[in-house]
Design a protein around this motif. Structure first.
Motif, mmCIF file in Angstrom:
data_model
loop_
_atom_site.group_PDB
_atom_site.id
_atom_site.type_symbol
_atom_site.label_atom_id
_atom_site.label_comp_id
_atom_site.label_asym_id
_atom_site.label_seq_id
_atom_site.Cartn_x
_atom_site.Cartn_y
_atom_site.Cartn_z
ATOM 1 N N SER A 134 0.850 -1.186 0.000
ATOM 2 C CA SER A 134 0.000 0.000 0.000
ATOM 3 C C SER A 134 0.879 1.227 0.000
ATOM 4 O O SER A 134 1.929 1.253 0.643
ATOM 5 C CB SER A 134 -0.915 0.016 1.220
ATOM 6 O OG SER A 134 -1.867 -1.014 1.125
ATOM 7 N N ALA A 135 0.434 2.229 -0.722
ATOM 8 C CA ALA A 135 1.156 3.504 -0.767
ATOM 9 C C ALA A 135 0.185 4.607 -0.371
ATOM 10 O O ALA A 135 -0.991 4.571 -0.739
ATOM 11 C CB ALA A 135 1.721 3.753 -2.158
ATOM 12 N N ARG A 136 0.705 5.547 0.373
ATOM 13 C CA ARG A 136 -0.129 6.663 0.804
ATOM 14 C C ARG A 136 0.252 7.916 0.017
ATOM 15 O O ARG A 136 1.420 8.110 -0.352
ATOM 16 C CB ARG A 136 -0.025 6.882 2.308
ATOM 17 C CG ARG A 136 1.323 7.322 2.770
ATOM 18 C CD ARG A 136 1.392 7.505 4.285
ATOM 19 N NE ARG A 136 2.770 7.678 4.692
ATOM 20 C CZ ARG A 136 3.466 8.795 4.574
ATOM 21 N NH1 ARG A 136 2.905 9.861 4.084
ATOM 22 N NH2 ARG A 136 4.734 8.844 4.950
ATOM 23 N N LEU A 137 -0.725 8.734 -0.236
ATOM 24 C CA LEU A 137 -0.510 9.975 -0.966
ATOM 25 C C LEU A 137 0.210 10.960 -0.058
ATOM 26 O O LEU A 137 -0.240 11.232 1.052
ATOM 27 C CB LEU A 137 -1.852 10.551 -1.413
ATOM 28 C CG LEU A 137 -1.807 11.824 -2.234
ATOM 29 C CD1 LEU A 137 -1.152 11.575 -3.585
ATOM 30 C CD2 LEU A 137 -3.217 12.355 -2.435
ATOM 31 N N ILE A 138 1.348 11.460 -0.516
ATOM 32 C CA ILE A 138 2.050 12.457 0.291
ATOM 33 C C ILE A 138 2.004 13.843 -0.346
ATOM 34 O O ILE A 138 2.266 14.840 0.319
ATOM 35 C CB ILE A 138 3.507 12.044 0.607
ATOM 36 C CG1 ILE A 138 4.319 11.801 -0.645
ATOM 37 C CG2 ILE A 138 3.527 10.825 1.496
ATOM 38 C CD1 ILE A 138 5.791 11.516 -0.368
ATOM 39 N N LYS A 139 1.652 13.889 -1.641
ATOM 40 C CA LYS A 139 1.519 15.195 -2.295
ATOM 41 C C LYS A 139 0.629 15.035 -3.526
ATOM 42 O O LYS A 139 0.964 14.299 -4.446
ATOM 43 C CB LYS A 139 2.886 15.740 -2.707
ATOM 44 C CG LYS A 139 2.834 17.112 -3.327
ATOM 45 C CD LYS A 139 4.214 17.606 -3.709
ATOM 46 C CE LYS A 139 4.132 18.965 -4.337
ATOM 47 N NZ LYS A 139 5.427 19.383 -4.865
ATOM 48 N N ARG A 140 -0.507 15.708 -3.540
ATOM 49 C CA ARG A 140 -1.433 15.666 -4.667
ATOM 50 C C ARG A 140 -0.993 16.687 -5.719
ATOM 51 O O ARG A 140 -0.487 17.749 -5.386
ATOM 52 C CB ARG A 140 -2.856 15.986 -4.195
ATOM 53 C CG ARG A 140 -3.890 16.100 -5.286
ATOM 54 C CD ARG A 140 -4.282 14.821 -5.953
ATOM 55 N NE ARG A 140 -5.010 13.941 -5.047
ATOM 56 C CZ ARG A 140 -5.185 12.658 -5.288
ATOM 57 N NH1 ARG A 140 -4.689 12.103 -6.374
ATOM 58 N NH2 ARG A 140 -5.832 11.906 -4.451
ATOM 59 N N SER A 141 -1.146 16.329 -6.982
ATOM 60 C CA SER A 141 -0.866 17.272 -8.071
ATOM 61 C C SER A 141 -1.966 17.135 -9.103
ATOM 62 O O SER A 141 -2.770 16.209 -9.062
ATOM 63 C CB SER A 141 0.509 17.000 -8.691
ATOM 64 O OG SER A 141 0.528 15.740 -9.322
ATOM 65 N N THR A 142 -2.012 18.088 -10.013
ATOM 66 C CA THR A 142 -2.966 18.014 -11.116
ATOM 67 C C THR A 142 -2.199 17.974 -12.419
ATOM 68 O O THR A 142 -1.097 18.525 -12.521
ATOM 69 C CB THR A 142 -3.922 19.222 -11.119
ATOM 70 O OG1 THR A 142 -3.147 20.417 -11.165
ATOM 71 C CG2 THR A 142 -4.795 19.235 -9.867
ATOM 72 N N CYS A 143 -2.796 17.327 -13.389
ATOM 73 C CA CYS A 143 -2.154 17.185 -14.685
ATOM 74 C C CYS A 143 -2.347 18.429 -15.533
ATOM 75 O O CYS A 143 -3.471 18.900 -15.709
ATOM 76 C CB CYS A 143 -2.737 15.970 -15.416
ATOM 77 S SG CYS A 143 -2.186 15.839 -17.131
ATOM 78 N N THR A 144 -1.258 18.964 -16.019
ATOM 79 C CA THR A 144 -1.279 20.018 -17.019
ATOM 80 C C THR A 144 -0.511 19.466 -18.205
ATOM 81 O O THR A 144 0.727 19.484 -18.215
ATOM 82 C CB THR A 144 -0.616 21.303 -16.505
ATOM 83 O OG1 THR A 144 -1.238 21.689 -15.278
ATOM 84 C CG2 THR A 144 -0.719 22.427 -17.522
ATOM 85 N N PRO A 145 -1.225 18.899 -19.221
ATOM 86 C CA PRO A 145 -0.527 18.258 -20.346
ATOM 87 C C PRO A 145 0.455 19.196 -21.022
ATOM 88 O O PRO A 145 0.195 20.381 -21.210
ATOM 89 C CB PRO A 145 -1.663 17.863 -21.289
ATOM 90 C CG PRO A 145 -2.867 17.766 -20.410
ATOM 91 C CD PRO A 145 -2.672 18.815 -19.353
ATOM 92 N N LYS A 146 1.616 18.628 -21.360
ATOM 93 C CA LYS A 146 2.677 19.390 -22.020
ATOM 94 C C LYS A 146 2.850 18.874 -23.444
ATOM 95 O O LYS A 146 2.584 17.722 -23.725
ATOM 96 C CB LYS A 146 3.987 19.214 -21.243
ATOM 97 C CG LYS A 146 3.948 19.725 -19.836
ATOM 98 C CD LYS A 146 5.253 19.431 -19.124
ATOM 99 C CE LYS A 146 5.206 19.842 -17.688
ATOM 100 N NZ LYS A 146 4.631 18.849 -16.806
ATOM 101 N N PRO A 147 3.329 19.730 -24.341
ATOM 102 C CA PRO A 147 3.627 19.259 -25.699
ATOM 103 C C PRO A 147 4.777 18.249 -25.672
ATOM 104 O O PRO A 147 5.681 18.354 -24.853
ATOM 105 C CB PRO A 147 4.041 20.511 -26.469
ATOM 106 C CG PRO A 147 3.826 21.660 -25.563
ATOM 107 C CD PRO A 147 3.594 21.151 -24.183
ATOM 108 N N LEU A 148 4.700 17.285 -26.559
ATOM 109 C CA LEU A 148 5.768 16.282 -26.629
ATOM 110 C C LEU A 148 6.799 16.658 -27.654
ATOM 111 O O LEU A 148 6.605 17.393 -28.544
ATOM 112 C CB LEU A 148 5.175 14.923 -26.966
ATOM 113 C CG LEU A 148 4.174 14.398 -25.922
ATOM 114 C CD1 LEU A 148 3.542 13.103 -26.400
ATOM 115 C CD2 LEU A 148 4.882 14.156 -24.601
#
Length: 173
Positions: free
Chosen positions: A159-173
């Protein structure tokens, strides 16, 4: 000698079918990063392994997910000396990998390359594993901040616990 019309028609049909299969099987890579799984976005830490004091070897994972990409830090502990002490550091060592992931139903598939802590690609002549890192996990979301990972290559779930939430901001490849 003239070849029958049916022979040419058959050859044409085979070529047409092969071209259609090739054209539909190929697709361009996307221009942008895909968003990935929203519940995974952030950094996840494994604190312990069940019965770790009784195990000869075990690993602890720190996973970071950003959009469709991942970075994993794998800290391994061993009571057995399996190699040069300059690599194992008295029974403890850390490996890193980065790449992309996708999830289908309850299976998370990660695929990437072993790398250094600074995300640069790992020299294959160094210590431990190098090259392709690939793993599949059965995942169970226990709560918003706890996910259970069951590696298909191991019998030990973690089991892994969340230590830092982030949001996705898609970047160009």
């Amino acid at each position: 000698m003239k070849k029958p019309f049916a022979f040419y028609l058959l050859a044409f049909a085979i070529l047409l079918t092969a071209n259609c299969l090739l054209l539909t099987a190929c697709k361009f890579n996307p221009d942008m990063q895909t968003p990935g799984e929203s519940y995974l976005q952030g950094e996840w830490q494994q604190d312990s392994v069940t019965m770790q004091k009784q195990l000869i070897n075990y690993s602890l994972y720190n996973l970071k997910f950003n959009c469709d990409s991942f970075f994993v830090q794998i800290k391994t502990f061993s009571k057995v000396n399996n190699g040069a002490d300059s690599c194992t550091k008295s029974g403890q060592w850390t490996e890193y990998a980065k790449g992309v992931y996708d999830q289908k139903e309850d299976t998370l598939h990660v695929r990437g390359l072993f790398c250094n802590p600074d995300y640069s690609y790992k020299d294959p002549t160094g210590c431990f594993r190098s090259g392709v890192y690939e793993e599949s996990f059965k995942v169970v979301k226990k709560t918003d901040s706890v996910v259970q990972f069951n590696p298909t290559s191991s019998v030990i779930a973690f089991s892994a616990r969340l230590i830092k939430r982030s949001t996705c901001t898609p970047k160009p490849l």
